[in-house]
Enzyme design. Structure first.
Site, mmCIF file in Angstrom:
data_model
loop_
_atom_site.group_PDB
_atom_site.id
_atom_site.type_symbol
_atom_site.label_atom_id
_atom_site.label_comp_id
_atom_site.label_asym_id
_atom_site.label_seq_id
_atom_site.Cartn_x
_atom_site.Cartn_y
_atom_site.Cartn_z
ATOM 1 N N LYS A 179 -11.890 6.190 -0.773
ATOM 2 C CA LYS A 179 -11.094 5.400 -1.711
ATOM 3 C C LYS A 179 -10.916 3.967 -1.204
ATOM 4 C CE LYS A 179 -6.626 5.188 -4.058
ATOM 5 N NZ LYS A 179 -6.996 5.216 -5.455
ATOM 6 N N LYS A 224 -3.226 -4.166 -0.438
ATOM 7 C CA LYS A 224 -2.929 -3.167 0.594
ATOM 8 C C LYS A 224 -4.174 -2.361 0.934
ATOM 9 C CE LYS A 224 -1.585 0.552 -0.923
ATOM 10 N NZ LYS A 224 -2.330 1.801 -1.104
#
Length: 187
Positions: free
Chosen positions: A68, A137
């Site tokens: 991911k 992030k």
């Protein structure tokens, strides 16, 4: 994962690739790792309900999260480059809408640019499907992972800095869609 298996149970991580609309439509991509038997049991049930495709990436918990991060870091880099070149087109006296159409007709055609491009060309709005602060992030975490693995991601590092600068523009930019990175070029 280890504490779960030591307790005699099974564990399967399943981070997803996709945002708000794919989640609503059951079109996420499941990035699974952990217990393969559990994956096989869930594949045609819960995993197929939320996702259009499920990948088993290995028995080591964390592999799904790592995939991911790689996918999202790529997405962030693409978006930063897209925004930068929309500004180049504007500065050259060309139409950003023409740029979108030219790109849609060739190898650069992709759903992200098709979905996000018109709003970026218009200067907003940027309703959040994937907040900019979460995109940044994930790029930061991909950089940390690469460092841990002894690698280097100079393009992701540069794109991450663009997102960091965008978030400094105002307190609400981080909550906008990650395509609001365009604001750094058109405040």
């Amino acid at each position: 994962g280890d504490a779960v298996t030591q307790a005699g149970t099974r564990f399967l991580e399943s981070p997803v690739s996709g945002s708000k609309k794919p989640a609503i439509d059951g079109q996420l991509i499941n990035l699974c790792a952990g217990d393969k038997t559990l994956f096989d049991e869930l594949h045609d049930g819960p995993l197929s309900i939320v996702g259009k495709r499920s990948f088993f990436l290995g028995d080591q918990v964390g592999l799904g999260a790592k995939m991911k991060l790689a996918v999202n870091a790529t997405m962030g880099g693409m978006m930063a480059l897209f925004a930068e070149n929309m500004k180049l087109v504007e500065n050259a006296g060309l139409s950003k809408t023409d740029m979108l159409e030219v790109m849609s007709l060739g190898a650069m055609n992709n759903p992200m640019f098709t979905l996000k491009g018109p709003s970026m060309a218009a200067g907003g709005p940027y309703p959040p499907a994937f907040p900019l602060k979460h995109q940044q992030k994930d790029m930061r975490l991909a950089l940390e992972l690469s460092d841990e693995l002894g690698g280097s991601l100079p393009v992701v590092k540069a794109a991450n800095e663009v997102f960091v600068e965008a978030m400094k523009m105002s307190s609400d930019v981080g909550d906008m869609d990650f395509s609001a990175v365009m604001k750094i070029y058109n405040p």
